[in-house]
Design an enzyme around this catalytic site. Structure first.
Site, PDB file in Angstrom:
ATOM      1  N   ASN A  11      10.666   4.230 -10.591  1.00  0.00           N
ATOM      2  CA  ASN A  11      10.024   3.369 -11.583  1.00  0.00           C
ATOM      3  C   ASN A  11      10.710   3.631 -12.920  1.00  0.00           C
ATOM      4  O   ASN A  11      10.462   4.649 -13.553  1.00  0.00           O
ATOM      5  CB  ASN A  11       8.524   3.702 -11.653  1.00  0.00           C
ATOM      6  CG  ASN A  11       7.825   2.933 -12.772  1.00  0.00           C
ATOM      7  OD1 ASN A  11       8.407   2.025 -13.389  1.00  0.00           O
ATOM      8  ND2 ASN A  11       6.580   3.306 -13.050  1.00  0.00           N
ATOM      9  N   LYS A  31      10.341   2.146 -15.620  1.00  0.00           N
ATOM     10  CA  LYS A  31       9.481   1.839 -16.793  1.00  0.00           C
ATOM     11  C   LYS A  31      10.264   0.995 -17.797  1.00  0.00           C
ATOM     12  O   LYS A  31      11.115   0.202 -17.404  1.00  0.00           O
ATOM     13  CB  LYS A  31       8.912   3.134 -17.381  1.00  0.00           C
ATOM     14  CG  LYS A  31       8.256   4.011 -16.288  1.00  0.00           C
ATOM     15  CD  LYS A  31       7.446   5.148 -16.813  1.00  0.00           C
ATOM     16  CE  LYS A  31       6.836   5.928 -15.644  1.00  0.00           C
ATOM     17  NZ  LYS A  31       5.964   7.011 -16.051  1.00  0.00           N
ATOM     18  N   HIS A  36      -0.245   0.567 -12.293  1.00  0.00           N
ATOM     19  CA  HIS A  36       0.243   1.846 -12.822  1.00  0.00           C
ATOM     20  C   HIS A  36      -0.683   2.307 -13.942  1.00  0.00           C
ATOM     21  O   HIS A  36      -1.207   1.499 -14.703  1.00  0.00           O
ATOM     22  CB  HIS A  36       1.677   1.688 -13.342  1.00  0.00           C
ATOM     23  CG  HIS A  36       2.311   3.001 -13.643  1.00  0.00           C
ATOM     24  ND1 HIS A  36       2.063   3.689 -14.801  1.00  0.00           N
ATOM     25  CD2 HIS A  36       3.151   3.774 -12.912  1.00  0.00           C
ATOM     26  CE1 HIS A  36       2.731   4.834 -14.769  1.00  0.00           C
ATOM     27  NE2 HIS A  36       3.400   4.912 -13.637  1.00  0.00           N
ATOM     28  N   GLU A  78      -0.119   3.499 -16.736  1.00  0.00           N
ATOM     29  CA  GLU A  78       0.266   3.043 -18.083  1.00  0.00           C
ATOM     30  C   GLU A  78      -0.218   1.621 -18.324  1.00  0.00           C
ATOM     31  O   GLU A  78      -0.582   1.260 -19.445  1.00  0.00           O
ATOM     32  CB  GLU A  78       1.790   3.163 -18.249  1.00  0.00           C
ATOM     33  CG  GLU A  78       2.204   4.630 -18.418  1.00  0.00           C
ATOM     34  CD  GLU A  78       3.559   4.975 -17.820  1.00  0.00           C
ATOM     35  OE1 GLU A  78       4.371   4.061 -17.589  1.00  0.00           O
ATOM     36  OE2 GLU A  78       3.799   6.180 -17.577  1.00  0.00           O
ATOM     37  N   GLU A 137      -0.898   9.007  -8.292  1.00  0.00           N
ATOM     38  CA  GLU A 137      -0.266   9.519  -9.498  1.00  0.00           C
ATOM     39  C   GLU A 137      -1.343  10.056 -10.441  1.00  0.00           C
ATOM     40  O   GLU A 137      -1.922   9.290 -11.224  1.00  0.00           O
ATOM     41  CB  GLU A 137       0.507   8.402 -10.214  1.00  0.00           C
ATOM     42  CG  GLU A 137       1.615   7.801  -9.399  1.00  0.00           C
ATOM     43  CD  GLU A 137       2.707   7.197 -10.283  1.00  0.00           C
ATOM     44  OE1 GLU A 137       3.870   7.578 -10.090  1.00  0.00           O
ATOM     45  OE2 GLU A 137       2.397   6.381 -11.171  1.00  0.00           O
ATOM     46  N   GLY A 192       4.875  12.251 -16.579  1.00  0.00           N
ATOM     47  CA  GLY A 192       5.690  12.465 -17.775  1.00  0.00           C
ATOM     48  C   GLY A 192       5.375  13.747 -18.530  1.00  0.00           C
ATOM     49  O   GLY A 192       5.809  13.927 -19.655  1.00  0.00           O
ATOM     50  N   SER A 233       5.886  13.702 -12.429  1.00  0.00           N
ATOM     51  CA  SER A 233       6.803  14.810 -12.682  1.00  0.00           C
ATOM     52  C   SER A 233       7.519  15.306 -11.422  1.00  0.00           C
ATOM     53  O   SER A 233       7.754  16.504 -11.265  1.00  0.00           O
ATOM     54  CB  SER A 233       6.073  15.968 -13.388  1.00  0.00           C
ATOM     55  OG  SER A 233       5.607  15.547 -14.663  1.00  0.00           O
TER      56      SER A 233
HETATM   57  P1  13P Z   1       7.325  10.788 -14.181  1.00  0.00           P
HETATM   58  O1  13P Z   1       8.077  11.011 -12.897  1.00  0.00           O
HETATM   59  O2  13P Z   1       8.205  10.561 -15.361  1.00  0.00           O
HETATM   60  O3  13P Z   1       6.266  11.819 -14.386  1.00  0.00           O
HETATM   61  O4  13P Z   1       6.543   9.385 -13.983  1.00  0.00           O
HETATM   62  C1  13P Z   1       5.835   9.168 -12.820  1.00  0.00           C
HETATM   63  C2  13P Z   1       5.447   7.757 -12.786  1.00  0.00           C
HETATM   64  O5  13P Z   1       4.648   7.300 -13.588  1.00  0.00           O
HETATM   65  C3  13P Z   1       6.066   6.900 -11.770  1.00  0.00           C
HETATM   66  O6  13P Z   1       5.409   5.675 -11.674  1.00  0.00           O
END
Ligand code: 13P
Length: 259
Positions: free
Chosen positions: A10, A12, A95, A97, A170, A176, A217
């Site tokens: 992903n 983003k 997601h 976010e 997640e 992150g 992560s």
């Molecule tokens: P990270 O791997 O940067 O923690 O993000 C995970 C994520 O949100 C994947 O959709």
């Protein structure tokens, strides 16, 4: 149950089209030769057509990071399921976010999942608790509700469509932050919370065939810890998917665990 692991990057809101082409050119030959893993890249919408051409016949799938449920019309700024389907096989839905910054709810997730399934896309449906909820012992309750409401009404009499769904667990506190869940904790949520909730909706046979990814992560150094767990069927990778060597190493780790 033999579930082929699925590793998705992903990206983003990262990479211009030129940068996206460059990243794919760097990893495509290494990724394509890794067997027994479904590989997916989810770049920003605007890079999707360019990458579609680069990835043709590579065995690496393309996914969008979102869609809107209406077919077409006056919805400025939105992208329809049909537009996504023209180039992609997958779409990430719900997601954290999007839930946090763009007001998505379990109900809107449900409409998006239904629209994705209807048009023949494979939804990667994200669930996971916040740090507050984790610390208050609410993980099971929150994740169960996200599955129950998010996947409600997906027609179980059409097993093919339900089997296609991918769930990504997640935990928001792991995204992150560099503080990944332990493999054991994620395995517990996958096996004791998510799969039983899927079984309530679709029956045990279909629930056993649905892949559940871990995300939050994931790096080349901790990936094997996750893939060694029986209930973890791949990863949804954020930051590390932007680093060619890391993403290739994570995908290789998934291949090693392929059962
Ligand atoms: P990270 O791997 O940067 O923690 O993000 C995970 C994520 O949100 C994947 O959709």
């Amino acid at each position: 149950m033999n579930r082929i692991p699925v590793v998705a990057g992903n990206w983003k809101m990262n990479k211009t089209v030129a940068e996206a082409r460059e990243l794919v050119s760097t990893i495509i030959s290494k990724l394509r030769e890794i067997p027994n893993v479904e590989k997916v890249l989810c770049p920003p919408f605007i890079a999707i057509p360019a990458l579609y051409e680069l990835l043709e016949n590579s065995g690496i799938g393309l996914g969008a990071q979102n869609l809107y449920w209406e077919e077409k019309g006056a919805f400025t700024g939105e992208i329809s399921p049909g537009m996504v389907k023209e180039f992609c096989k997958y779409v990430i839905i719900g997601h954290s976010e999007r839930r946090t910054y763009f007001g998505e709810t379990d109900e809107s997730v449900n409409r998006k999942v239904s629209a994705a399934i209807k048009i023949g896309l494979t939804p990667i449906v994200c669930v996971g608790e916040t740090l507050d909820q984790y610390e208050s012992g609410l993980t099971s309750e929150v994740v169960r509700r996200q599955i129950k409401v998010g996947l409600a009404g997906i027609d179980p009499v059409d097993p093919a469509s339900a089997r296609r769904i991918i769930v990504a667990y997640e935990p928001v506190w792991a995204i992150g932050t560099g503080k990944a869940s332990s493999g054991e904790n994620a395995n517990h949520v996958h096996g004791q919370v998510i799969r039983p909730a899927l079984s309530d909706l679709f029956g045990d046979d279909i629930a056993q065939s649905i892949r559940i990814q871990y995300g939050g992560s994931v790096t080349a150094s901790n990936a094997s810890e996750f893939f060694a767990q029986p209930e973890i069927d791949g990863a949804l990778v954020g930051g590390a998917s932007l680093k060619p060597d890391e993403f290739v190493a994570i995908t290789k780790a998934a291949a090693k665990s392929s059962r």
